[in-house]
Design an enzyme around this catalytic site. Structure first.
Site, PDB file in Angstrom:
ATOM      1  N   ASP A  81       0.843  -1.191   0.000  1.00  0.00           N
ATOM      2  CA  ASP A  81       0.000   0.000   0.000  1.00  0.00           C
ATOM      3  C   ASP A  81       0.881   1.245   0.000  1.00  0.00           C
ATOM      4  O   ASP A  81       1.954   1.266   0.617  1.00  0.00           O
ATOM      5  CB  ASP A  81      -0.895  -0.014   1.239  1.00  0.00           C
ATOM      6  CG  ASP A  81      -2.041   0.970   1.133  1.00  0.00           C
ATOM      7  OD1 ASP A  81      -2.564   1.140   0.022  1.00  0.00           O
ATOM      8  OD2 ASP A  81      -2.417   1.549   2.166  1.00  0.00           O
ATOM      9  N   GLY A 184      -5.230   7.792   9.651  1.00  0.00           N
ATOM     10  CA  GLY A 184      -5.000   8.015  11.074  1.00  0.00           C
ATOM     11  C   GLY A 184      -6.289   8.208  11.852  1.00  0.00           C
ATOM     12  O   GLY A 184      -7.399   8.033  11.347  1.00  0.00           O
ATOM     13  N   ASN A 233      -9.483   0.399   3.365  1.00  0.00           N
ATOM     14  CA  ASN A 233      -8.207   0.222   4.059  1.00  0.00           C
ATOM     15  C   ASN A 233      -8.363   0.458   5.558  1.00  0.00           C
ATOM     16  O   ASN A 233      -8.886   1.489   5.976  1.00  0.00           O
ATOM     17  CB  ASN A 233      -7.175   1.195   3.503  1.00  0.00           C
ATOM     18  CG  ASN A 233      -6.710   0.825   2.111  1.00  0.00           C
ATOM     19  OD1 ASN A 233      -7.365   0.074   1.398  1.00  0.00           O
ATOM     20  ND2 ASN A 233      -5.578   1.362   1.717  1.00  0.00           N
TER      21      ASN A 233
END
Length: 318
Positions: A81, A184, A233
């Site tokens: 990734d 995040g 993801n």
């Protein structure tokens, strides 16, 4: 079973579910992810990112990711990734990764197209798939993915018309889009542009990818998938789950690391299972199995895409 992204994402796109990418920078994370996939009979994408390589070098990560994928009784994509350098992407391909993402989203549009097309041709020559990014998904403070925080993320949202041009010119197999998420942990709830997801999904003919998935609500995920997202993801959620489990287990200084490992593996498994069920990929392993093992089970759309990949490999042309 080691597969590439097309084998899991084309069925997901057709049938309106999503397959999760879960980063595995150590063996505990990888074991938890594989256990979750096998227990739910879900296809899964497992890998690492270039910014995570300080925690698990690419070659060392390949020593366990690829053999575990091959041994699994469900389809497993081993994916790099956010490959930021050409050399990193090439190394992943040489090590046997079945999929890569070449992230040139901070370059100019023309440079993004040029570099990703070149890498797409190389990836396809290895029989691997490639993901590109158009627009730019920013980073929340402290993100493991980077430090490109954006004051106004909407300025970098993916344009649907440019998305079609990008896909047509590069030959990517999946497209990461910027629609309001960030990598995040979020300080404030993100606001997704669902209409943009829907429009892009109708405009391009490849699966769409949602980065920065950890921290979204279940409702956000379900709607994003319904509008056209096929790959999500996840890293923060499983990373935190592992640490919290280890803290709970570490009750005194007489504990050793072997007392903590099982707790971390189980926590990662349970968190991954939650996501697989939320994305509705549970029970869908057979979809990819049919593509790999029974040519008669491939529908026309899937067959055309798979044949196109083989032609690219043989001729070196789009």
């Amino acid at each position: 079973m080691l597969v590439n992204m097309n084998e899991v994402l084309l069925p997901a796109r057709k049938n309106k579910y999503a397959v999760g990418l879960f980063n595995a920078v150590n063996l505990e994370l990888a074991r938890g992810i594989i256990n979750a996939a096998e227990s739910t009979q879900s296809p899964v994408i497992m890998g690492t990112a270039e910014v995570l390589l300080p925690y698990g070098p690419l070659e060392e990560v390949s020593y366990y990711l690829i053999p575990m994928a091959k041994k699994a009784n469900v389809p497993v994509v081993v994916h790099l990734d956010h490959g930021l350098k050409k050399e990193t992407c090439l190394k992943a391909l040489e090590l046997g990764f079945s999929s890569i993402m070449y992230d040139c989203s901070t370059d100019s549009y023309d440079e993004n197209v040029r570099k990703v097309k070149e890498m797409a041709d190389l990836a396809h020559s290895y029989g691997a798939t490639i993901e590109g990014e158009l627009g730019h998904v920013g980073d929340n403070e402290g993100s493991a993915e980077g430090d490109s925080r954006l004051a106004d993320p909407s300025q970098y949202y993916t344009d649907p018309k440019m998305a079609k041009d990008f896909v047509d010119k590069t030959g990517v197999d999946a497209l990461a889009i910027a629609v309001g998420t960030a990598h995040g942990a979020y300080k404030l709830p993100p606001k997704l542009d669902f209409e943009r997801i829907r429009t892009i999904a109708k405009t391009v003919d490849v699966p769409l990818v949602l980065h920065g998935g950890s921290g979204l609500t279940d409702t956000d995920f379900k709607r994003a998938i319904n509008e056209g997202i096929s790959k999500v993801n996840i890293f923060i959620d499983i990373n935190i789950a592992a640490v919290e489990a280890e803290f709970r287990k570490f009750s005194d200084m007489n504990k050793g690391i072997i007392d903590l490992i099982p707790a971390a593996v189980e926590a990662v498994k349970q968190e991954t299972v939650k996501k697989m069920k939320l994305f509705s990929s549970d029970g869908k392993a057979a979809d990819a199995m049919r593509i790999r093992n029974a040519a008669g089970g491939i529908d026309v759309e899937q067959l055309v895409k798979l044949v196109a990949l083989e032609v690219q490999k043989l001729t070196g042309r789009d």
